[in-house]
Enzyme design. Sequence first.
Site, PDB file in Angstrom:
ATOM      1  N   SER A 245       0.850  -1.187   0.000  1.00 56.62           N
ATOM      2  CA  SER A 245       0.000   0.000   0.000  1.00 56.62           C
ATOM      3  C   SER A 245       0.884   1.235   0.000  1.00 56.62           C
ATOM      4  O   SER A 245       2.106   1.138   0.085  1.00 56.62           O
ATOM      5  CB  SER A 245      -0.910   0.002   1.225  1.00 56.62           C
ATOM      6  N   LYS A 246       0.230   2.378  -0.082  1.00 55.31           N
ATOM      7  CA  LYS A 246       0.954   3.652  -0.189  1.00 55.31           C
ATOM      8  C   LYS A 246       1.999   3.832   0.904  1.00 55.31           C
ATOM      9  O   LYS A 246       3.067   4.367   0.669  1.00 55.31           O
ATOM     10  CB  LYS A 246      -0.052   4.813  -0.114  1.00 55.31           C
ATOM     11  N   ARG A 247       1.676   3.361   2.109  1.00 57.77           N
ATOM     12  CA  ARG A 247       2.613   3.616   3.213  1.00 57.77           C
ATOM     13  C   ARG A 247       3.940   2.871   3.026  1.00 57.77           C
ATOM     14  O   ARG A 247       4.918   3.155   3.693  1.00 57.77           O
ATOM     15  CB  ARG A 247       1.964   3.313   4.556  1.00 57.77           C
ATOM     16  N   GLY A 249       5.638   3.121   0.398  1.00 61.72           N
ATOM     17  CA  GLY A 249       6.434   3.913  -0.545  1.00 61.72           C
ATOM     18  C   GLY A 249       6.014   3.658  -1.976  1.00 61.72           C
ATOM     19  O   GLY A 249       4.887   3.256  -2.240  1.00 61.72           O
TER      20      GLY A 249
END
Length: 473
Positions: A245-247, A249
Amino acid sequence: MSAPSNFGRPVVTRIAPSPTGSMHIGTARTALFNWLYARHTGGKFLLRIEDTDRERSTEGAVQVIFEGLKWLGLEADEPAVFQFARAERHREVVQALLERGEAYRDYMTAEELEAERERARAEGRVVRSPWRDASPDEAPGRPFAVRLKSPLDGETLIDDQVKGQVRFQNNQLDDLILLRSDGTPTYNLAVVVDDHDMGVTHVIRGDDHLNNAARQTGIYRAMGWETPVWAHLPLIHGPDGAKLSKRHGAQAVGEFADMGYLPEAMRNYLAKLGWGHGDDEIFSDAQAISWFDIKDVVGAPARLDWAKLNHLNNHYIREADPARLTQLVAEIHESRDWKLREADLSVLQRSIPLVRDGAKTVLELADATVFVLRQRPLELPEKAQALLTEETRGRLARLKDRLARTEAWEVAALEAEIRGFAESEGVGIGKFGQALRAVLSGGSPAPDLAGTLVSLGKHESLARLDDVLSPAS
Ligand code: GLU
């Protein structure tokens, strides 16, 4: 090297991305495995753009895929096939299925379908249309969907190269819609018709499509077409094992390019995500092609590992042709508003072999070359000013005279000069080294002293020393 598939003809693989605006690294890895397998078997690697979602499938989103594949060095062997443009052919196959009695028109209205869904849920079964066994004479004059007449019992076996044998109970599969009541073909239908028409022998894709393989098998069977070999790849997870996911990176191929990863490092790295050859960490495309087999892909999700990627990227940066790195570094400097002159390019190219050992990305490599681009006279930071005592200035002036007489402007020769100078002064290099570095680099990161002198060249090095020791004004 050509190995026949179960079709008795050369392997054809494909990547079938939906243009969504970015190219996920999962898609890049799928592309790589398809490409490797095609190359390994002497087969073909094709591209299909699944652009049936007309809202998302813009020209720009399609370009992102072309550019991503080009950057990765994974271009298809034939021009791309566009799925939306083939809708007529998809409808033709639906017609053929109707004629073969393998499909039927379903006249359920939206309300009726909703009510059947409710009943099916309550009874713990899948949706069944009353039109499956109705006679054509009963057909009402209203829009209809077309559904596949799937077997009601037995099982569908997916003999997957990665997942092993996966069984689906047919009574758990409803009659797949092939054509919606507005006449548009459904996704599973389009994929099967396209894969068949493109001659695809091996479908290698993400395991989020494993259920679709069971659905799609029904269409192959109904058309009397041979099913492809299936290989469903596990997803890529974040370093913590959670779904990417986005977290975690960057996820888009374009982001990795912008961060300064080299495509060959990406290929080597992505190949290791779910596949490997013993303990080999670093391998060439040729090695990967000769070793790769879809059967060796592991079934467990692969984890993204930034440290490994950085390590590989550093390796390939150290191996890369300096002229190519110069171009990449120059683009980065220009994007940061440095106006580069022709002469700067040759200075960059000379410095790159001297500064690249520690660079994990091309961005870091660019940072490491800033010192050569700085314009004279350099502004020295206060800390550097403080190093320039009378004594040190005197020493640097004597060193400058010595360097001016040095002919061989090379690392080994200059190291020897500096050592010899320190001896003649009766001090350690530490007594003047830091000040020398500061004068030459203006406080920007720079390699060791000899490397810095070689990067700048003799003329520029002496001029930077002059600027400080005998300023013009
Ligand atoms: N278009 C699908 C996707 O982007 C791939 C379909 C397939 O490979 O069969 O996930």
